[in-house]
Design a protein around this motif. Structure first.
Motif, short mmCIF file in Angstrom:
data_model
loop_
_atom_site.label_atom_id
_atom_site.label_comp_id
_atom_site.label_asym_id
_atom_site.label_seq_id
_atom_site.Cartn_x
_atom_site.Cartn_y
_atom_site.Cartn_z
N UNK A 81 0.82 -1.21 0.00
CA UNK A 81 0.00 0.00 0.00
C UNK A 81 0.86 1.26 0.00
N UNK A 82 1.93 1.25 0.78
CA UNK A 82 2.81 2.42 0.83
C UNK A 82 3.43 2.68 -0.53
N UNK A 83 3.91 1.65 -1.19
CA UNK A 83 4.53 1.85 -2.50
C UNK A 83 3.49 2.35 -3.52
N UNK A 84 2.27 1.88 -3.40
CA UNK A 84 1.22 2.37 -4.30
C UNK A 84 0.92 3.85 -4.02
N UNK A 85 0.81 4.21 -2.75
CA UNK A 85 0.58 5.61 -2.39
C UNK A 85 1.71 6.51 -2.91
#
Length: 263
Positions: free
Chosen positions: A41-45
């Motif tokens: 999720x962090x990498x997507x954000x």
């Protein structure tokens, strides 16, 4: 060799849409441990911004169900992009069900240079002075991390629900970044394990994280000290505060989790 960055980076397929192949071997129970989902999720954000200009500073997430090995979809929505802050939502979907959801704050540094640290730094026992914990078979994902315990061991019947241990990925993560720190905050056993005398299945249901960049000068393979404490427990749920510290006493991350005792 395990490349944690590659494993947790979803592939873009369309604007705001990504695909993900969840590998086998990273489970805690049926699904991948929460830190894996959160790193994705962090990498997507972060894909929405230049993180050198606007690093991730705050993450609020819910872990709705197990992320099983196999294909998954990731979507991202920019909720607002302001002059100094971007608010972004992301979710992981598998077989039509939302598995995890997060909102991140990516923001530039402000002009205010005031600093405070009211959390007492830990008394650090050097990493090299602590023997590695024997390789863990439970949960499955733990084999990818090295632990050197400086506090009570899990299931030792300790008097207080606290943890303190050095931790790092093995082999080391290619770079120390927000996604890796997010995963590392979740890689250590709940503090309640210290007072229990046998394993019980648990799962994180909500997760908030504050990061304190920049992380300049912290090596990608550096061990970090995890310190955790249960603040309150009732009705089969516990609220735990976690911290990640460098060897020179710098606080990198502050984490709160709500953890359910499944049975």
């Amino acid at each position: 060799m395990v490349d944690f960055v590659a494993l947790t980076t979803p592939r873009p397929v369309a604007p705001g849409r990504f695909s993900l192949d969840v590998p086998d071997g990273w489970q805690q129970g049926r699904g991948a441990f929460g830190g894996f989902s959160l790193a994705v999720l962090v990498r997507a954000l972060e894909s929405t911004e230049d993180v050198a200009e606007r690093p991730l500073r705050s993450l609020t997430a819910e872990l709705c169900g197990p992320l099983l090995p196999g294909p998954a979809e990731v979507s991202v929505e920019v909720l607002r992009r302001g002059s100094g802050q971007t608010t972004v939502a992301a979710r992981v979907v598998q077989e039509g069900a939302v598995i995890s959801h997060a909102v991140g704050i990516l923001a530039r540094a402000r002009a205010d240079t005031t600093t405070h640290l009211e959390i007492p730094p830990p008394r650090l026992t050097p990493w090299n002075d602590v023997a590695p914990m024997p390789s863990q078979e439970w949960p499955t994902f733990a084999k990818f991390f090295e632990y050197r315990v400086t506090g009570p061991f899990p299931f030792s019947g300790h008097s207080s629900p606290v943890t303190e241990t050095w931790v790092r990925l093995r082999p080391p993560c290619p770079k120390l970044d927000a996604a890796y720190l997010t995963a590392l905050a979740d890689a250590t056993w709940p503090a309640s394990f210290s007072v229990w005398t046998e394993p019980r299945p648990v799962g994180t249901v909500s997760f908030t994280l504050q990061l304190f960049p920049p992380f300049d000068g912290v090596a990608a393979d550096a061990p970090l000290l995890h310190r955790g404490q249960v603040l309150v427990a009732a009705d089969g749920y516990s609220v735990e505060q976690r911290q990640l510290w460098t060897e020179d006493g710098r606080l990198l991350a502050l984490n709160h989790q709500t953890i359910a005792t499944i049975r």
